[in-house]
Design a protein around this motif. Structure first.
Motif, PDB file in Angstrom:
ATOM      1  N   ASP A  70     -17.466   8.119 -26.210  1.00  0.00           N
ATOM      2  CA  ASP A  70     -16.135   8.595 -25.828  1.00  0.00           C
ATOM      3  C   ASP A  70     -15.025   7.993 -26.671  1.00  0.00           C
ATOM      4  O   ASP A  70     -13.850   8.344 -26.496  1.00  0.00           O
ATOM      5  CB  ASP A  70     -15.861   8.285 -24.348  1.00  0.00           C
ATOM      6  N   GLU A  71     -15.379   7.101 -27.577  1.00  0.00           N
ATOM      7  CA  GLU A  71     -14.376   6.460 -28.430  1.00  0.00           C
ATOM      8  C   GLU A  71     -13.971   7.400 -29.559  1.00  0.00           C
ATOM      9  O   GLU A  71     -14.816   8.089 -30.129  1.00  0.00           O
ATOM     10  CB  GLU A  71     -14.930   5.159 -29.022  1.00  0.00           C
ATOM     11  N   PRO A  72     -12.689   7.435 -29.893  1.00  0.00           N
ATOM     12  CA  PRO A  72     -12.257   8.264 -31.036  1.00  0.00           C
ATOM     13  C   PRO A  72     -12.800   7.676 -32.332  1.00  0.00           C
ATOM     14  O   PRO A  72     -12.997   6.466 -32.433  1.00  0.00           O
ATOM     15  CB  PRO A  72     -10.727   8.193 -30.992  1.00  0.00           C
ATOM     16  N   PRO A  73     -13.064   8.538 -33.314  1.00  0.00           N
ATOM     17  CA  PRO A  73     -13.576   8.019 -34.587  1.00  0.00           C
ATOM     18  C   PRO A  73     -12.532   7.141 -35.275  1.00  0.00           C
ATOM     19  O   PRO A  73     -11.321   7.379 -35.167  1.00  0.00           O
ATOM     20  CB  PRO A  73     -13.869   9.267 -35.406  1.00  0.00           C
ATOM     21  N   GLY A  76     -11.508   7.005 -41.607  1.00  0.00           N
ATOM     22  CA  GLY A  76     -12.469   6.776 -42.681  1.00  0.00           C
ATOM     23  C   GLY A  76     -13.893   7.052 -42.241  1.00  0.00           C
ATOM     24  O   GLY A  76     -14.791   7.183 -43.058  1.00  0.00           O
ATOM     25  N   GLU A  77     -14.137   7.120 -40.923  1.00  0.00           N
ATOM     26  CA  GLU A  77     -15.471   7.452 -40.415  1.00  0.00           C
ATOM     27  C   GLU A  77     -15.494   8.916 -40.043  1.00  0.00           C
ATOM     28  O   GLU A  77     -14.471   9.581 -39.908  1.00  0.00           O
ATOM     29  CB  GLU A  77     -15.784   6.625 -39.159  1.00  0.00           C
ATOM     30  N   GLY A  78     -16.651   9.429 -39.845  1.00  0.00           N
ATOM     31  CA  GLY A  78     -16.776  10.821 -39.415  1.00  0.00           C
ATOM     32  C   GLY A  78     -17.389  11.652 -40.513  1.00  0.00           C
ATOM     33  O   GLY A  78     -17.867  11.149 -41.520  1.00  0.00           O
ATOM     34  N   ARG A  79     -17.350  12.941 -40.328  1.00  0.00           N
ATOM     35  CA  ARG A  79     -17.956  13.851 -41.280  1.00  0.00           C
ATOM     36  C   ARG A  79     -17.122  14.019 -42.525  1.00  0.00           C
ATOM     37  O   ARG A  79     -15.902  13.999 -42.461  1.00  0.00           O
ATOM     38  CB  ARG A  79     -18.132  15.236 -40.655  1.00  0.00           C
TER      39      ARG A  79
END
Length: 81
Positions: A70-73, A76-79
């Protein structure tokens, strides 16, 4: 004392008259009590929300650890695009 003129539909007025009659009170008292009760309810909800926000903020790290999905990315992280 300040006053407020409130408009009701004929159906609403008839319902108010019936409720006031059943409770043995005036329409004015009935409407005033309803408004006062809503003010109390609104204040209680605001206070409860404030308590929750403070609790959540004080335990943010614990919530993050318990519910990582449930934490927001993080930036710099993510797709990749």
């Amino acid at each position: 004392m300040p006053a407020l003129n409130v408009e009701f539909s004929e159906r609403e007025l008839e319902d108010l008259r019936q409720i006031a009659k059943e409770r043995g009170t005036s329409m004015k008292a009935l409407v005033r009590e309803a408004a006062a009760a809503d003010i109390v309810r609104h204040r209680a909800l605001q206070e409860g929300a404030d308590v929750f926000r403070r609790f959540f903020a004080a335990h943010a790290e614990e919530f993050a650890a318990a519910f990582p999905d449930d934490e927001p990315p993080v930036k710099g992280e993510g797709r990749a695009a």
